[in-house]
Design a protein around this motif. Structure first.
Motif, mmCIF file in Angstrom:
data_model
loop_
_atom_site.group_PDB
_atom_site.id
_atom_site.type_symbol
_atom_site.label_atom_id
_atom_site.label_comp_id
_atom_site.label_asym_id
_atom_site.label_seq_id
_atom_site.Cartn_x
_atom_site.Cartn_y
_atom_site.Cartn_z
ATOM 1 N N LEU A 11 1.460 5.560 3.747
ATOM 2 C CA LEU A 11 1.143 5.262 2.342
ATOM 3 C C LEU A 11 0.573 3.845 2.195
ATOM 4 C CD1 LEU A 11 4.238 6.803 0.530
ATOM 5 C CD2 LEU A 11 1.891 7.690 0.577
ATOM 6 N N ARG A 12 1.157 2.869 2.913
ATOM 7 C CA ARG A 12 0.676 1.487 2.831
ATOM 8 C C ARG A 12 -0.752 1.372 3.347
ATOM 9 N NH1 ARG A 12 3.374 -0.622 6.236
ATOM 10 N NH2 ARG A 12 1.785 -1.139 7.739
ATOM 11 N N LEU A 13 -1.019 1.957 4.481
ATOM 12 C CA LEU A 13 -2.363 1.877 5.060
ATOM 13 C C LEU A 13 -3.388 2.586 4.180
ATOM 14 C CD1 LEU A 13 -1.513 2.379 8.842
ATOM 15 C CD2 LEU A 13 -2.004 0.237 7.629
ATOM 16 N N LYS A 14 -3.003 3.708 3.589
ATOM 17 C CA LYS A 14 -3.907 4.411 2.676
ATOM 18 C C LYS A 14 -4.182 3.560 1.441
ATOM 19 C CE LYS A 14 -4.567 8.704 0.062
ATOM 20 N NZ LYS A 14 -5.469 8.061 -0.832
ATOM 21 N N ALA A 15 -3.147 2.940 0.882
ATOM 22 C CA ALA A 15 -3.315 2.090 -0.301
ATOM 23 C C ALA A 15 -4.233 0.910 0.014
ATOM 24 C CB ALA A 15 -1.968 1.601 -0.807
ATOM 25 N N ASP A 18 -7.722 2.312 0.185
ATOM 26 C CA ASP A 18 -8.206 2.681 -1.153
ATOM 27 C C ASP A 18 -8.544 1.453 -1.995
ATOM 28 O OD1 ASP A 18 -7.838 5.321 -0.428
ATOM 29 O OD2 ASP A 18 -6.043 5.616 -1.664
ATOM 30 N N LEU A 19 -7.744 0.401 -1.853
ATOM 31 C CA LEU A 19 -7.978 -0.833 -2.609
ATOM 32 C C LEU A 19 -9.121 -1.666 -2.028
ATOM 33 C CD1 LEU A 19 -4.281 -1.944 -3.173
ATOM 34 C CD2 LEU A 19 -5.888 -1.194 -4.932
ATOM 35 N N GLU A 20 -9.541 -1.314 -0.820
ATOM 36 C CA GLU A 20 -10.562 -2.084 -0.101
ATOM 37 C C GLU A 20 -10.202 -3.566 -0.092
ATOM 38 O OE1 GLU A 20 -14.052 -0.724 -2.326
ATOM 39 O OE2 GLU A 20 -14.577 0.492 -0.574
ATOM 40 N N ALA A 21 -8.945 -3.825 0.229
ATOM 41 C CA ALA A 21 -8.382 -5.169 0.142
ATOM 42 C C ALA A 21 -9.185 -6.212 0.905
ATOM 43 C CB ALA A 21 -6.940 -5.155 0.636
ATOM 44 N N SER A 22 -9.642 -5.893 2.096
ATOM 45 C CA SER A 22 -10.364 -6.899 2.879
ATOM 46 C C SER A 22 -11.699 -7.291 2.252
ATOM 47 C CB SER A 22 -10.578 -6.418 4.317
ATOM 48 O OG SER A 22 -11.366 -5.249 4.327
ATOM 49 N N TYR A 119 3.289 -2.138 -4.587
ATOM 50 C CA TYR A 119 2.190 -1.454 -5.262
ATOM 51 C C TYR A 119 2.628 -0.040 -5.619
ATOM 52 C CZ TYR A 119 -2.456 0.716 -5.689
ATOM 53 O OH TYR A 119 -3.560 1.403 -6.132
ATOM 54 N N GLU A 120 2.335 0.367 -6.813
ATOM 55 C CA GLU A 120 2.620 1.733 -7.292
ATOM 56 C C GLU A 120 3.982 2.261 -6.858
ATOM 57 O OE1 GLU A 120 -0.648 4.398 -6.498
ATOM 58 O OE2 GLU A 120 -1.809 3.512 -8.128
ATOM 59 N N GLY A 121 4.997 1.641 -7.376
ATOM 60 C CA GLY A 121 6.349 2.135 -7.150
ATOM 61 C C GLY A 121 7.054 1.490 -5.993
#
Length: 142
Positions: A11-15, A18-22, A119-121
């Motif tokens: 879930l963390r890696l997907k988030a 999805d957020l395109e954090a880098s 993030y999200e819960g």
């Protein structure tokens, strides 16, 4: 040293993906937060780290010139498993960290306090970290 398994790893890696954090780093707003935290708590170093599969991506840094850390040495790998702030008053006396290369060598981390970034819960993306080269205490009142 190996990092502990994270039950929310997928879930963390997907988030993070999805957020395109880098793509949105560096970020002036996050830098303001770490600058404030460093000053407010009187620590020489403050970071925001995002925990990827094999590394901690340094999203913001104050007092330490690093952009990525091997996840095996990142204290934040432990922080993301905590329900609240992880405090290590003296890393030399903590079995999890006493042999860590950032404790035994530069920058000689002794104190660590890390708050998980949730993030999200319940998905812990990384942490806001306070670091010092001297042992110290940390309480809820600080």
């Amino acid at each position: 040293m190996t990092f502990p398994p994270d039950p929310n790893e997928i879930l963390r890696l997907k988030a993070l993906k999805d957020l395109e954090a880098s793509k949105w780093l560096p970020n002036v707003t996050i830098d303001r937060v770490t600058a404030f935290a460093r000053s407010h708590f009187g620590v020489p170093m403050c970071l925001v780290n995002l925990i990827e599969a094999d590394q901690a991506l340094v999203a913001s840094k104050q007092g330490l010139d690093v952009s990525r850390l091997d996840r095996r040495i990142a204290f934040c790998s432990h922080t993301i498993l905590q329900p609240s702030v992880l405090v290590v008053s003296d890393a030399r006396a903590d079995e999890r960290f006493k042999d860590n290369s950032v404790v035994t060598g530069e920058p000689y981390i002794r104190f660590y306090a890390g708050a998980p970034l949730i993030y999200e819960g319940d998905v812990r993306l990384g942490s806001l970290c306070l670091l010092d080269t001297k042992p110290r205490s940390f309480s809820r009142g600080e």
